[in-house]
Design a protein around this motif. Structure first.
Motif, PDB file in Angstrom:
ATOM      1  N   ALA A  72       0.853  -1.096   0.036  1.00 49.36           N
ATOM      2  CA  ALA A  72       0.060  -0.120  -0.010  1.00 49.36           C
ATOM      3  C   ALA A  72       0.823   1.263   0.110  1.00 49.36           C
ATOM      4  CB  ALA A  72      -1.017   0.096   1.132  1.00 49.36           C
ATOM      5  N   LYS A  76       0.277   4.012  -2.651  1.00 48.58           N
ATOM      6  CA  LYS A  76      -0.151   5.171  -2.495  1.00 48.58           C
ATOM      7  C   LYS A  76       0.442   6.645  -2.825  1.00 48.58           C
ATOM      8  CE  LYS A  76       0.702   6.683   2.514  1.00 48.58           C
ATOM      9  NZ  LYS A  76       0.480   7.045   3.408  1.00 48.58           N
ATOM     10  N   ALA A  87      -4.172   0.671  -2.835  1.00 45.03           N
ATOM     11  CA  ALA A  87      -3.525   0.545  -1.556  1.00 45.03           C
ATOM     12  C   ALA A  87      -4.479   0.879  -0.513  1.00 45.03           C
ATOM     13  CB  ALA A  87      -2.905   1.958  -1.704  1.00 45.03           C
TER      14      ALA A  87
END
Length: 161
Positions: A72, A76, A87
């Motif tokens: 994630a 992101k 994410a």
């Protein structure tokens, strides 16, 4: 059902491309259904094979959750809305896994403080990822979890410094 557990481990993956190459080598051994597991975390099968009362389930859960958070964090950082949603989904899954891990370890479990901290971190990252729906209660919970983790550490512990 898979005939054998997935045991892919890597001490260091230097780039996303090498992670994809490594994963591509071992997906046939794990089964194509496991292609969405974060590289280096072990397969979801590792979690599924342990019943809820098996002490090894805690380790499998936290390992998968850590991998989901790492994935994630790398996703992101883009401006791609699809990757940011992925994410967010990965963080949501990690949060659920950390909550399950906390349910498996009692108040005096030696890894409880770390698990509380990891859950708090995942919640904070989730808050950052969801710019359209930032719920302050998520941050409040993260703060409470970090306070609990801190209270469980001895005064002279390195994490208190």
């Amino acid at each position: 059902m898979l005939s054998k557990p997935c045991t892919v481990r890597s001490s260091r993956i230097s780039s996303q491309n090498s992670a994809v190459e490594l994963l591509a080598k071992f997906i046939p051994a794990c089964g194509a259904v496991l292609a969405r597991d974060p590289p280096g975390t072990g397969c979801r099968h590792d979690v599924a094979k342990y019943p809820s009362d098996d002490p090894a389930r805690f380790n499998a859960i936290t390992q998968l959750a850590r991998g989901l958070v790492k994935r994630a964090l790398s996703l992101k950082m883009t401006n791609d809305l699809g990757k940011i949603r992925l994410a967010s989904n990965s963080l949501n899954e990690a949060i659920n896994l950390y909550r399950e891990a906390l349910g498996l370890c009692g108040e005096r479990h030696p890894r409880r403080p770390d698990t509380l901290t990891h859950l708090a971190d995942a919640l904070m990252h989730f808050f950052e990822c969801n710019c359209e729906d930032r719920n302050i209660e998520i941050l409040e919970e993260a703060i409470e979890l970090n306070e609990e983790a801190l209270s469980l550490q001895p005064v002279d512990h390195t994490h208190r410094g």
